[in-house]
Structures are given as structure tokens and as C-alpha cells.
Motif scaffolding. Structure first.
Motif, PDB file in Angstrom:
ATOM      1  N   LEU A  12       0.799  -1.217   0.000  1.00 38.93           N
ATOM      2  CA  LEU A  12       0.000   0.000   0.000  1.00 38.93           C
ATOM      3  C   LEU A  12       0.834   1.270   0.000  1.00 38.93           C
ATOM      4  CD1 LEU A  12      -2.806  -1.066   2.464  1.00 38.93           C
ATOM      5  CD2 LEU A  12      -2.926  -0.890  -0.021  1.00 38.93           C
ATOM      6  N   GLY A  13       1.912   1.273   0.706  1.00 39.69           N
ATOM      7  CA  GLY A  13       2.632   2.529   0.729  1.00 39.69           C
ATOM      8  C   GLY A  13       3.842   2.578   1.611  1.00 39.69           C
ATOM      9  N   GLY A  14       3.652   2.654   2.884  1.00 41.24           N
ATOM     10  CA  GLY A  14       4.817   2.913   3.710  1.00 41.24           C
ATOM     11  C   GLY A  14       4.801   2.220   5.043  1.00 41.24           C
ATOM     12  N   ILE A  15       5.602   2.768   5.919  1.00 48.49           N
ATOM     13  CA  ILE A  15       5.816   2.174   7.223  1.00 48.49           C
ATOM     14  C   ILE A  15       4.545   2.155   8.066  1.00 48.49           C
ATOM     15  CG2 ILE A  15       6.577   4.251   8.418  1.00 48.49           C
ATOM     16  CD1 ILE A  15       8.891   2.484   9.518  1.00 48.49           C
ATOM     17  N   GLY A  16       3.693   3.159   7.914  1.00 51.03           N
ATOM     18  CA  GLY A  16       2.433   3.204   8.653  1.00 51.03           C
ATOM     19  C   GLY A  16       1.515   2.055   8.294  1.00 51.03           C
ATOM     20  N   ASP A  17       1.494   1.703   7.024  1.00 50.34           N
ATOM     21  CA  ASP A  17       0.667   0.573   6.581  1.00 50.34           C
ATOM     22  C   ASP A  17       1.161  -0.737   7.174  1.00 50.34           C
ATOM     23  OD1 ASP A  17      -1.139   2.007   4.861  1.00 50.34           O
ATOM     24  OD2 ASP A  17       0.566   2.274   3.518  1.00 50.34           O
ATOM     25  N   VAL A  18       2.470  -0.883   7.274  1.00 53.84           N
ATOM     26  CA  VAL A  18       3.033  -2.097   7.867  1.00 53.84           C
ATOM     27  C   VAL A  18       2.690  -2.150   9.355  1.00 53.84           C
ATOM     28  CG1 VAL A  18       5.173  -3.309   8.430  1.00 53.84           C
ATOM     29  CG2 VAL A  18       4.850  -2.347   6.159  1.00 53.84           C
ATOM     30  N   LEU A  19       2.784  -1.020  10.035  1.00 53.08           N
ATOM     31  CA  LEU A  19       2.436  -0.986  11.457  1.00 53.08           C
ATOM     32  C   LEU A  19       0.979  -1.363  11.682  1.00 53.08           C
ATOM     33  CD1 LEU A  19       4.327   2.192  12.692  1.00 53.08           C
ATOM     34  CD2 LEU A  19       4.773  -0.185  13.323  1.00 53.08           C
ATOM     35  N   ILE A  20       0.103  -0.881  10.830  1.00 51.29           N
ATOM     36  CA  ILE A  20      -1.318  -1.219  10.944  1.00 51.29           C
ATOM     37  C   ILE A  20      -1.548  -2.705  10.668  1.00 51.29           C
ATOM     38  CG2 ILE A  20      -3.583  -0.865   9.865  1.00 51.29           C
ATOM     39  CD1 ILE A  20      -2.721   2.108   9.524  1.00 51.29           C
ATOM     40  N   ALA A  21      -0.827  -3.245   9.703  1.00 49.10           N
ATOM     41  CA  ALA A  21      -0.996  -4.651   9.328  1.00 49.10           C
ATOM     42  C   ALA A  21      -0.286  -5.618  10.277  1.00 49.10           C
ATOM     43  CB  ALA A  21      -0.471  -4.870   7.905  1.00 49.10           C
ATOM     44  N   LEU A  22       0.605  -5.113  11.117  1.00 43.84           N
ATOM     45  CA  LEU A  22       1.430  -5.983  11.951  1.00 43.84           C
ATOM     46  C   LEU A  22       0.618  -6.896  12.859  1.00 43.84           C
ATOM     47  CD1 LEU A  22       4.288  -6.786  12.619  1.00 43.84           C
ATOM     48  CD2 LEU A  22       4.368  -4.919  14.280  1.00 43.84           C
ATOM     49  N   SER A  23      -0.452  -6.397  13.437  1.00 45.23           N
ATOM     50  CA  SER A  23      -1.248  -7.258  14.320  1.00 45.23           C
ATOM     51  C   SER A  23      -1.906  -8.398  13.534  1.00 45.23           C
ATOM     52  CB  SER A  23      -2.298  -6.450  15.083  1.00 45.23           C
ATOM     53  OG  SER A  23      -3.193  -5.832  14.194  1.00 45.23           O
ATOM     54  N   ALA A  24      -2.338  -8.134  12.309  1.00 42.19           N
ATOM     55  CA  ALA A  24      -2.919  -9.191  11.474  1.00 42.19           C
ATOM     56  C   ALA A  24      -1.856 -10.208  11.068  1.00 42.19           C
ATOM     57  CB  ALA A  24      -3.570  -8.591  10.232  1.00 42.19           C
ATOM     58  N   ILE A  25      -0.665  -9.724  10.747  1.00 37.46           N
ATOM     59  CA  ILE A  25       0.436 -10.616  10.369  1.00 37.46           C
ATOM     60  C   ILE A  25       0.792 -11.525  11.538  1.00 37.46           C
ATOM     61  CG2 ILE A  25       2.886 -10.686   9.745  1.00 37.46           C
ATOM     62  CD1 ILE A  25       2.361  -7.987   8.243  1.00 37.46           C
ATOM     63  N   GLN A  26       0.903 -10.937  12.719  1.00 38.01           N
ATOM     64  CA  GLN A  26       1.249 -11.730  13.904  1.00 38.01           C
ATOM     65  C   GLN A  26       0.129 -12.699  14.280  1.00 38.01           C
ATOM     66  OE1 GLN A  26       2.405  -8.639  16.639  1.00 38.01           O
ATOM     67  NE2 GLN A  26       4.550  -8.813  16.023  1.00 38.01           N
ATOM     68  N   ALA A  27      -1.114 -12.295  14.095  1.00 37.36           N
ATOM     69  CA  ALA A  27      -2.236 -13.199  14.373  1.00 37.36           C
ATOM     70  C   ALA A  27      -2.199 -14.409  13.440  1.00 37.36           C
ATOM     71  CB  ALA A  27      -3.564 -12.455  14.234  1.00 37.36           C
ATOM     72  N   LEU A  28      -1.852 -14.194  12.183  1.00 38.03           N
ATOM     73  CA  LEU A  28      -1.709 -15.317  11.249  1.00 38.03           C
ATOM     74  C   LEU A  28      -0.587 -16.250  11.693  1.00 38.03           C
ATOM     75  CD1 LEU A  28      -2.129 -13.513   7.823  1.00 38.03           C
ATOM     76  CD2 LEU A  28      -3.591 -15.332   8.731  1.00 38.03           C
ATOM     77  N   GLY A  29       0.523 -15.674  12.110  1.00 41.18           N
ATOM     78  CA  GLY A  29       1.645 -16.484  12.562  1.00 41.18           C
ATOM     79  C   GLY A  29       1.319 -17.307  13.799  1.00 41.18           C
ATOM     80  N   ARG A  30       0.564 -16.725  14.721  1.00 47.76           N
ATOM     81  CA  ARG A  30       0.168 -17.449  15.935  1.00 47.76           C
ATOM     82  C   ARG A  30      -0.917 -18.485  15.647  1.00 47.76           C
ATOM     83  NH1 ARG A  30       0.872 -12.325  17.982  1.00 47.76           N
ATOM     84  NH2 ARG A  30      -1.343 -11.860  17.875  1.00 47.76           N
ATOM     85  N   SER A  31      -1.812 -18.179  14.736  1.00 48.16           N
ATOM     86  CA  SER A  31      -2.916 -19.095  14.421  1.00 48.16           C
ATOM     87  C   SER A  31      -2.468 -20.300  13.598  1.00 48.16           C
ATOM     88  CB  SER A  31      -4.013 -18.352  13.653  1.00 48.16           C
ATOM     89  OG  SER A  31      -4.565 -17.331  14.449  1.00 48.16           O
ATOM     90  N   TYR A  32      -1.436 -20.109  12.794  1.00 47.93           N
ATOM     91  CA  TYR A  32      -0.934 -21.181  11.926  1.00 47.93           C
ATOM     92  C   TYR A  32       0.574 -21.327  12.115  1.00 47.93           C
ATOM     93  CZ  TYR A  32      -5.476 -20.395   9.833  1.00 47.93           C
ATOM     94  OH  TYR A  32      -6.818 -20.259   9.641  1.00 47.93           O
ATOM     95  N   PRO A  33       1.004 -21.778  13.289  1.00 42.60           N
ATOM     96  CA  PRO A  33       2.445 -21.832  13.574  1.00 42.60           C
ATOM     97  C   PRO A  33       3.214 -22.804  12.676  1.00 42.60           C
ATOM     98  CG  PRO A  33       1.200 -22.950  15.294  1.00 42.60           C
ATOM     99  CD  PRO A  33       0.201 -22.275  14.397  1.00 42.60           C
ATOM    100  N   GLU A  34       2.520 -23.775  12.090  1.00 38.71           N
ATOM    101  CA  GLU A  34       3.191 -24.735  11.217  1.00 38.71           C
ATOM    102  C   GLU A  34       3.371 -24.192   9.797  1.00 38.71           C
ATOM    103  OE1 GLU A  34      -1.070 -25.026  10.420  1.00 38.71           O
ATOM    104  OE2 GLU A  34       0.050 -24.944  12.282  1.00 38.71           O
ATOM    105  N   ALA A  35       2.752 -23.080   9.494  1.00 33.83           N
ATOM    106  CA  ALA A  35       2.810 -22.516   8.141  1.00 33.83           C
ATOM    107  C   ALA A  35       4.035 -21.629   7.960  1.00 33.83           C
ATOM    108  CB  ALA A  35       1.546 -21.704   7.857  1.00 33.83           C
ATOM    109  N   GLN A  36       4.537 -21.616   6.752  1.00 28.29           N
ATOM    110  CA  GLN A  36       5.622 -20.725   6.361  1.00 28.29           C
ATOM    111  C   GLN A  36       4.995 -19.362   6.049  1.00 28.29           C
ATOM    112  OE1 GLN A  36       8.971 -21.592   5.795  1.00 28.29           O
ATOM    113  NE2 GLN A  36       9.587 -19.647   4.958  1.00 28.29           N
TER     114      GLN A  36
END
Length: 78
Positions: A12-36
Motif C-alpha cells: 500500500l505505501g509505507g511504514i504506517g501501513d506495515v504498522l497497521i498490518a502488523l497485528s494481522a500478520i502476527q495473528a496469522l503467525g500465531r494461528s498457523y504456527p506450522e505454516a511458512q
């Protein structure tokens, strides 16, 4: 359902977008720990994600480069 790969795309654009998306990224990582978990983003957002233990791979893409169909990143969508 067994999920073995997750590709999170934040172009999308910049560092702010990554910060906003970070909680979703981490939730995916915690929900699917076996996934790459791979995150595709622009600079400087990739710098924030490189040390995250839930993310297996961070791919930094140059702005405008993804529009080219022969760019290697398109192989991730196959």
C-alpha cells in the motif's frame, strides 16, 4: 484444513501501513504456527518485520517492479 504457506501482501505505501498490518500478520503467525509465513512489502516496512520470529521470510519489492509480469514475485502466487 492444513495450511502450509501464507503470503501476506502489503504493497500500500509505507511504514504506517506495515504498522497497521502488523497485528494481522502476527495473528496469522500465531494461528498457523506450522505454516511458512512470508510477507511481501516495500522499504522501509521490511526493516520492521525482519526480526519478527513469527515471520519466516520478508521479501522487499522495489516500487513499480511488481507491475512487471516477469518479476520473480509472481511465482509466489502460483
Amino acid at each position: 484444513m492444513h495450511i502450509n504457506r501464507i503470503l501476506f501482501i502489503d504493497l500500500l505505501g509505507g511504514i504506517g501501513d506495515v504498522l497497521i498490518a502488523l497485528s494481522a500478520i502476527q495473528a496469522l503467525g500465531r494461528s498457523y504456527p506450522e505454516a511458512q509465513l512470508t510477507v511481501l512489502t516495500f522499504d522501509p516496512g521490511c526493516e520492521l518485520l525482519l526480526g519478527d520470529p513469527l515471520i519466516h521470510q520478508v521479501i522487499n519489492v522495489e516500487r513499480g517492479a511488481v507491475r512487471q509480469r516477469d518479476h520473480p514475485v509472481w511465482s509466489l502466487l502460483a
